[in-house]
Scaffold this motif. Sequence first.
Motif, short mmCIF file in Angstrom:
data_model
loop_
_atom_site.label_atom_id
_atom_site.label_comp_id
_atom_site.label_asym_id
_atom_site.label_seq_id
_atom_site.Cartn_x
_atom_site.Cartn_y
_atom_site.Cartn_z
N ALA A 139 22.43 -7.07 -0.72
CA ALA A 139 23.02 -6.73 -2.03
C ALA A 139 24.21 -5.78 -1.90
O ALA A 139 25.04 -5.71 -2.79
N GLU A 140 24.31 -5.09 -0.77
CA GLU A 140 25.44 -4.18 -0.53
C GLU A 140 26.62 -4.90 0.11
O GLU A 140 27.65 -4.28 0.38
N GLY A 141 26.46 -6.19 0.40
CA GLY A 141 27.53 -6.95 1.03
C GLY A 141 27.55 -6.86 2.54
O GLY A 141 28.47 -7.34 3.20
N ILE A 155 16.51 -7.45 6.24
CA ILE A 155 16.85 -7.62 4.83
C ILE A 155 15.74 -6.99 4.00
O ILE A 155 14.58 -7.41 4.09
N PRO A 156 16.07 -5.99 3.20
CA PRO A 156 15.02 -5.31 2.42
C PRO A 156 14.50 -6.20 1.29
O PRO A 156 15.23 -7.01 0.72
N LEU A 157 13.23 -6.04 0.96
CA LEU A 157 12.60 -6.75 -0.16
C LEU A 157 12.70 -5.87 -1.39
O LEU A 157 11.72 -5.30 -1.86
N ASP A 158 13.90 -5.78 -1.94
CA ASP A 158 14.18 -4.83 -3.02
C ASP A 158 14.44 -5.52 -4.36
O ASP A 158 14.94 -4.90 -5.29
N ARG A 161 16.68 -7.40 -5.15
CA ARG A 161 18.11 -7.53 -5.42
C ARG A 161 18.59 -8.88 -4.89
O ARG A 161 17.88 -9.56 -4.15
N THR A 162 19.78 -9.27 -5.29
CA THR A 162 20.29 -10.58 -4.95
C THR A 162 21.02 -10.58 -3.61
O THR A 162 21.92 -9.78 -3.39
N LEU A 163 20.60 -11.50 -2.75
CA LEU A 163 21.30 -11.77 -1.50
C LEU A 163 22.32 -12.86 -1.77
O LEU A 163 22.19 -13.63 -2.72
N SER A 164 23.30 -12.96 -0.91
CA SER A 164 24.20 -14.10 -0.97
C SER A 164 24.30 -14.72 0.42
O SER A 164 24.02 -14.07 1.42
N ALA A 165 24.65 -15.96 0.45
CA ALA A 165 24.88 -16.67 1.71
C ALA A 165 26.09 -17.54 1.53
O ALA A 165 26.29 -18.16 0.47
#
Length: 147
Positions: A130-132, A100-103, A105-109
């Motif tokens: 963030a790209e799904g 998981i990149p530290l960019d 951006r928002t992750l989802s779970a």
Amino acid sequence: MTRDLSPNGLARVTKLMAGGSTALPAAIARAGISISAAEHGSIILAMRAGSEHGNPHGTMHAGVTATLLDTAMGYATETTLQEGEDFTTIEFKINFFAAIPLDDRTLSATGTVLRRGRRTAVVKASAYDAEGRECAVALGTCMIVSG
């Protein structure tokens, strides 16, 4: 510290989503995890992937991902609880598919209860970048207890 176990788990999670005087537990709040949506047996969480979550390789630390997935499994279980019931995680396993990149951006779970019995719930959670893209999946068991 005792938890208010009324009126039921879904109502408790809905209060957390609304904020106000009901706050997320400190460990979850410090990780930057928030609840996006909840219904009986499922939850959607969000989290920004920042540098504070990193490992020496420049990607998200596995322990942070584990926290996100355990939180998703826990809140999915919480949504199934009746008044007076509580739960605790008794085991989980994670498979990592991609870093998981530290960019920032928002992750989802997502968390979903696969089977809820009288004393245990089997739960699945997945983390998405963030790209799904699904980056990790966890399968766990939560023990249901009476408060």
